[in-house]
Write a protein that holds these residues in place. Structure first.
Motif, short mmCIF file in Angstrom:
data_model
loop_
_atom_site.label_atom_id
_atom_site.label_comp_id
_atom_site.label_asym_id
_atom_site.label_seq_id
_atom_site.Cartn_x
_atom_site.Cartn_y
_atom_site.Cartn_z
N ILE A 26 0.87 -1.18 0.00
CA ILE A 26 0.00 0.00 0.00
C ILE A 26 0.91 1.23 0.00
CG2 ILE A 26 -1.94 -1.13 1.18
CD1 ILE A 26 -1.11 0.36 3.75
N VAL A 27 0.38 2.30 -0.57
CA VAL A 27 1.18 3.53 -0.58
C VAL A 27 1.23 4.09 0.84
CG1 VAL A 27 0.73 4.12 -2.97
CG2 VAL A 27 -0.80 4.94 -1.22
N PRO A 28 2.34 4.70 1.21
CA PRO A 28 2.42 5.27 2.55
C PRO A 28 1.34 6.34 2.73
CG PRO A 28 4.58 5.24 1.50
CD PRO A 28 3.58 4.86 0.46
N PRO A 29 0.60 6.25 3.82
CA PRO A 29 -0.43 7.26 4.04
C PRO A 29 0.18 8.60 4.44
CG PRO A 29 -0.34 5.73 5.87
CD PRO A 29 0.62 5.23 4.85
N GLU A 41 -9.14 4.40 -0.37
CA GLU A 41 -8.31 3.65 -1.31
C GLU A 41 -7.44 2.64 -0.55
OE1 GLU A 41 -6.25 3.15 -5.25
OE2 GLU A 41 -8.16 4.03 -4.70
N HIS A 42 -6.88 3.05 0.57
CA HIS A 42 -6.08 2.12 1.39
C HIS A 42 -6.95 0.95 1.83
CE1 HIS A 42 -3.43 5.73 2.05
NE2 HIS A 42 -2.52 4.79 1.83
N GLY A 71 -0.08 7.53 -6.94
CA GLY A 71 -0.56 7.24 -5.61
C GLY A 71 -1.87 6.48 -5.54
N GLU A 72 -2.43 6.10 -6.70
CA GLU A 72 -3.68 5.35 -6.71
C GLU A 72 -3.45 3.98 -7.33
OE1 GLU A 72 -7.03 7.39 -8.34
OE2 GLU A 72 -6.61 9.21 -7.21
#
Length: 113
Positions: A26-29, A41-42, A71-72
């Motif tokens: 997952i992308v870093p929040p 999205e996460h 980022g998506e």
């Protein structure tokens, strides 16, 4: 939303969520002070990861098909992977049916004696 709420919504542990973040699944929040702030999205990607793991997908495979653009998540690539996963599972079903047929044949031969 903070990690505790994400954990509740995904049925994953906080430790698992951080692990998936560390493995770049997952992308870093973004951060709000010292807290990570997660988006819907996460949650969607984390749910996908949990479901995929239940289907026997490895972390290496997950890393290979969960791609991000700006980022998506790239849902088109994810969909393509799922189609391939479905085909793989269908092939496993066919192999299992063949094995069952061989067992039935053996049982038939044994019972005929």
């Amino acid at each position: 939303m903070f990690i505790g709420e994400v954990a509740r919504k995904t049925n994953l542990s906080v430790k698992a969520i951080r692990f998936y973040e560390e493995k770049e699944l997952i992308v870093p929040p973004k951060r709000q002070g010292k807290y990570r702030v997660y988006t819907n999205e996460h949650i969607e990607v984390l749910r996908l990861i949990a479901e995929a793991k239940l289907l026997g997908v490895t972390l290496a495979e997950l890393k290979g098909f969960i791609k991000y653009e700006n980022g998506e998540a790239n849902w088109a690539e994810i969909s393509e992977f799922l189609v391939h996963l479905k085909a793989r599972l269908q092939a496993q079903i066919e192999q299992t049916k063949q094995k069952i047929a061989k067992i039935d044949s053996c049982v038939g031969i044994i019972n005929a004696k």
